[in-house]
Motif scaffolding. Structure first.
Motif, PDB file in Angstrom:
ATOM      1  N   GLY A  56       0.819  -1.212   0.000  1.00 17.48           N
ATOM      2  CA  GLY A  56       0.000   0.000   0.000  1.00 17.48           C
ATOM      3  C   GLY A  56       0.850   1.257   0.000  1.00 17.48           C
ATOM      4  O   GLY A  56       0.542   2.234  -0.694  1.00 17.48           O
ATOM      5  N   GLY A  57       1.941   1.237   0.775  1.00 15.74           N
ATOM      6  CA  GLY A  57       2.851   2.383   0.801  1.00 15.74           C
ATOM      7  C   GLY A  57       3.564   2.585  -0.520  1.00 15.74           C
ATOM      8  O   GLY A  57       3.733   3.721  -0.982  1.00 15.74           O
ATOM      9  N   VAL A  58       3.972   1.490  -1.144  1.00 16.49           N
ATOM     10  CA  VAL A  58       4.610   1.572  -2.462  1.00 16.49           C
ATOM     11  C   VAL A  58       3.632   2.147  -3.484  1.00 16.49           C
ATOM     12  O   VAL A  58       4.000   2.987  -4.318  1.00 16.49           O
ATOM     13  N   ALA A  59       2.369   1.721  -3.396  1.00 16.61           N
ATOM     14  CA  ALA A  59       1.353   2.216  -4.326  1.00 16.61           C
ATOM     15  C   ALA A  59       1.116   3.708  -4.140  1.00 16.61           C
ATOM     16  O   ALA A  59       0.876   4.432  -5.116  1.00 16.61           O
ATOM     17  N   LEU A  60       1.173   4.192  -2.906  1.00 21.14           N
ATOM     18  CA  LEU A  60       0.993   5.629  -2.655  1.00 21.14           C
ATOM     19  C   LEU A  60       2.089   6.435  -3.354  1.00 21.14           C
ATOM     20  O   LEU A  60       1.808   7.414  -4.050  1.00 21.14           O
ATOM     21  N   LEU A  61       3.334   6.012  -3.177  1.00 22.21           N
ATOM     22  CA  LEU A  61       4.442   6.716  -3.822  1.00 22.21           C
ATOM     23  C   LEU A  61       4.330   6.615  -5.341  1.00 22.21           C
ATOM     24  O   LEU A  61       4.543   7.596  -6.061  1.00 22.21           O
ATOM     25  N   ALA A  62       3.955   5.438  -5.831  1.00 22.31           N
ATOM     26  CA  ALA A  62       3.824   5.241  -7.272  1.00 22.31           C
ATOM     27  C   ALA A  62       2.713   6.106  -7.851  1.00 22.31           C
ATOM     28  O   ALA A  62       2.847   6.658  -8.947  1.00 22.31           O
ATOM     29  N   GLY A  63       1.595   6.222  -7.133  1.00 23.27           N
ATOM     30  CA  GLY A  63       0.487   7.050  -7.604  1.00 23.27           C
ATOM     31  C   GLY A  63       0.887   8.504  -7.732  1.00 23.27           C
ATOM     32  O   GLY A  63       0.485   9.198  -8.675  1.00 23.27           O
ATOM     33  N   PHE A  64       1.693   8.991  -6.778  1.00 21.92           N
ATOM     34  CA  PHE A  64       2.164  10.369  -6.822  1.00 21.92           C
ATOM     35  C   PHE A  64       3.066  10.589  -8.035  1.00 21.92           C
ATOM     36  O   PHE A  64       2.875  11.529  -8.816  1.00 21.92           O
ATOM     37  N   ILE A  65       4.033   9.695  -8.214  1.00 18.12           N
ATOM     38  CA  ILE A  65       4.972   9.826  -9.333  1.00 18.12           C
ATOM     39  C   ILE A  65       4.257   9.666 -10.667  1.00 18.12           C
ATOM     40  O   ILE A  65       4.506  10.410 -11.623  1.00 18.12           O
ATOM     41  N   ASP A  66       3.349   8.691 -10.735  1.00 22.10           N
ATOM     42  CA  ASP A  66       2.678   8.389 -11.990  1.00 22.10           C
ATOM     43  C   ASP A  66       1.832   9.557 -12.473  1.00 22.10           C
ATOM     44  O   ASP A  66       1.736   9.819 -13.676  1.00 22.10           O
ATOM     45  N   THR A  67       1.212  10.284 -11.544  1.00 20.95           N
ATOM     46  CA  THR A  67       0.377  11.416 -11.915  1.00 20.95           C
ATOM     47  C   THR A  67       1.199  12.530 -12.542  1.00 20.95           C
ATOM     48  O   THR A  67       0.766  13.178 -13.495  1.00 20.95           O
ATOM     49  N   LEU A  68       2.407  12.727 -12.038  1.00 22.15           N
ATOM     50  CA  LEU A  68       3.239  13.810 -12.546  1.00 22.15           C
ATOM     51  C   LEU A  68       4.038  13.427 -13.780  1.00 22.15           C
ATOM     52  O   LEU A  68       4.189  14.240 -14.698  1.00 22.15           O
ATOM     53  N   ALA A  69       4.555  12.205 -13.812  1.00 26.42           N
ATOM     54  CA  ALA A  69       5.523  11.877 -14.856  1.00 26.42           C
ATOM     55  C   ALA A  69       5.291  10.547 -15.537  1.00 26.42           C
ATOM     56  O   ALA A  69       5.935  10.253 -16.537  1.00 26.42           O
ATOM     57  N   GLY A  70       4.385   9.720 -15.037  1.00 28.98           N
ATOM     58  CA  GLY A  70       4.244   8.367 -15.546  1.00 28.98           C
ATOM     59  C   GLY A  70       5.325   7.473 -14.964  1.00 28.98           C
ATOM     60  O   GLY A  70       6.251   7.936 -14.289  1.00 28.98           O
ATOM     61  N   GLY A  71       5.204   6.175 -15.194  1.00 28.45           N
ATOM     62  CA  GLY A  71       6.242   5.257 -14.741  1.00 28.45           C
ATOM     63  C   GLY A  71       6.064   4.725 -13.341  1.00 28.45           C
ATOM     64  O   GLY A  71       6.998   4.134 -12.790  1.00 28.45           O
ATOM     65  N   GLY A  72       4.868   4.905 -12.740  1.00 31.07           N
ATOM     66  CA  GLY A  72       4.641   4.384 -11.394  1.00 31.07           C
ATOM     67  C   GLY A  72       4.758   2.874 -11.325  1.00 31.07           C
ATOM     68  O   GLY A  72       5.108   2.317 -10.284  1.00 31.07           O
ATOM     69  N   GLY A  73       4.478   2.207 -12.448  1.00 26.70           N
ATOM     70  CA  GLY A  73       4.607   0.754 -12.491  1.00 26.70           C
ATOM     71  C   GLY A  73       6.026   0.277 -12.262  1.00 26.70           C
ATOM     72  O   GLY A  73       6.256  -0.892 -11.928  1.00 26.70           O
ATOM     73  N   LEU A  74       7.002   1.187 -12.419  1.00 29.64           N
ATOM     74  CA  LEU A  74       8.392   0.868 -12.143  1.00 29.64           C
ATOM     75  C   LEU A  74       8.579   0.463 -10.686  1.00 29.64           C
ATOM     76  O   LEU A  74       9.480  -0.310 -10.350  1.00 29.64           O
TER      77      LEU A  74
END
Length: 251
Positions: free
Chosen positions: A12-30
């Motif tokens: 869940g914590g990883v998903a939170l950080l990924a959601g933030f990054i993905d919204t700005l730049a994409g690549g949250g799946g990384l």
């Protein structure tokens, strides 16, 4: 497959950080896809569950940016590219189950490098609206379904691809391109997720926990888009693309 509570909270914590990054730049799946694999999921379940949480994240970001009127297009104007992205993704998701995707292991690093170099050495790119190089109709019917196809067929970096083409081909400013990228990425996610659900590949409990984190991260990211603008988005796109490039080369 049931995961321990402590592991679910980490995801869940990883998903939170990924959601933030993905919204700005994409690549949250990384972040989220390797985390799911490290948690012990097999690749197909990991891809399906990752697509579930990613769909809710891109949906939240789209809703927030639409609510704040960050789309240059009206809802009617977004309908056609949305459908083209959805259709391209559906086709890609079907074909990935029938063909060998190894060729993309060579192509994707090259494309990621181009995106990173474009934003790194074109500091004015996306700062203002410019004359488009492609008409809206041609862009919707060629570029959008191709990127949607890529998302269904492979996936990483889709948001960055949409942002780049919005700036480079449609002459959009970076905030507008990022906002539209979330809507088109939402469409491609929906198509791919639907096929994974039909195939029974999604782990719902794990996905539900990650959805909470992903939506919170997307909510925070959408506010960062509005407040930080291109100053925050451009370096993040460069960093995310370079990180993904390194992963492909040395992972």
């Amino acid at each position: 497959m049931e995961l321990e509570l402590s592991l679910l909270l980490i995801l869940g914590g990883v998903a939170l950080l990924a959601g933030f990054i993905d919204t700005l730049a994409g690549g949250g799946g990384l972040l989220t896809l390797p985390a799911l694999l490290l948690a012990g999921l097999n690749p197909v379940n990991a891809l399906a569950t990752n697509k579930l949480q990613g769909t809710f994240g891109s949906g939240m970001a789209t809703f927030m940016l639409l609510r704040r009127r960050r789309f240059a297009e009206t809802l009617a104007g977004l309908r056609r590219p949305f459908l083209w992205s959805l259709g391209g993704s559906a086709l890609g998701t079907v074909l990935v189950q029938l063909t060998d995707s190894d060729a993309l292991q060579v192509l994707v690093p090259v494309v990621l490098a181009v995106i990173a170099l474009y934003f790194l050495f074109s500091p004015g790119a996306g700062s203002v609206t410019r004359a488009p190089r492609l008409s809206a109709r041609l862009y919707e019917r060629t570029v959008v379904p191709v990127i949607g196809f890529y998302d269904g067929f492979f996936g990483p970096g889709t948001g960055s691809f949409f942002s780049l083409t919005g700036v480079a081909l449609r002459g959009q400013d970076l905030i507008t391109a990022t906002a539209q990228a979330k809507a088109l990425n939402f469409a491609s996610n929906i198509a791919s997720l639907t096929l994974f659900v039909v195939g029974g590949k999604v782990l719902w409990v794990t996905g539900a926990v990650m959805i909470v984190g992903q939506m919170a991260g997307a909510w925070l990211g959408s506010h960062a888009v509005l407040r930080g603008g291109a100053r925050l988005i451009r370096p993040l796109i460069v960093l995310v693309c370079l990180a993904m490039l390194l992963r492909y080369l040395f992972g």
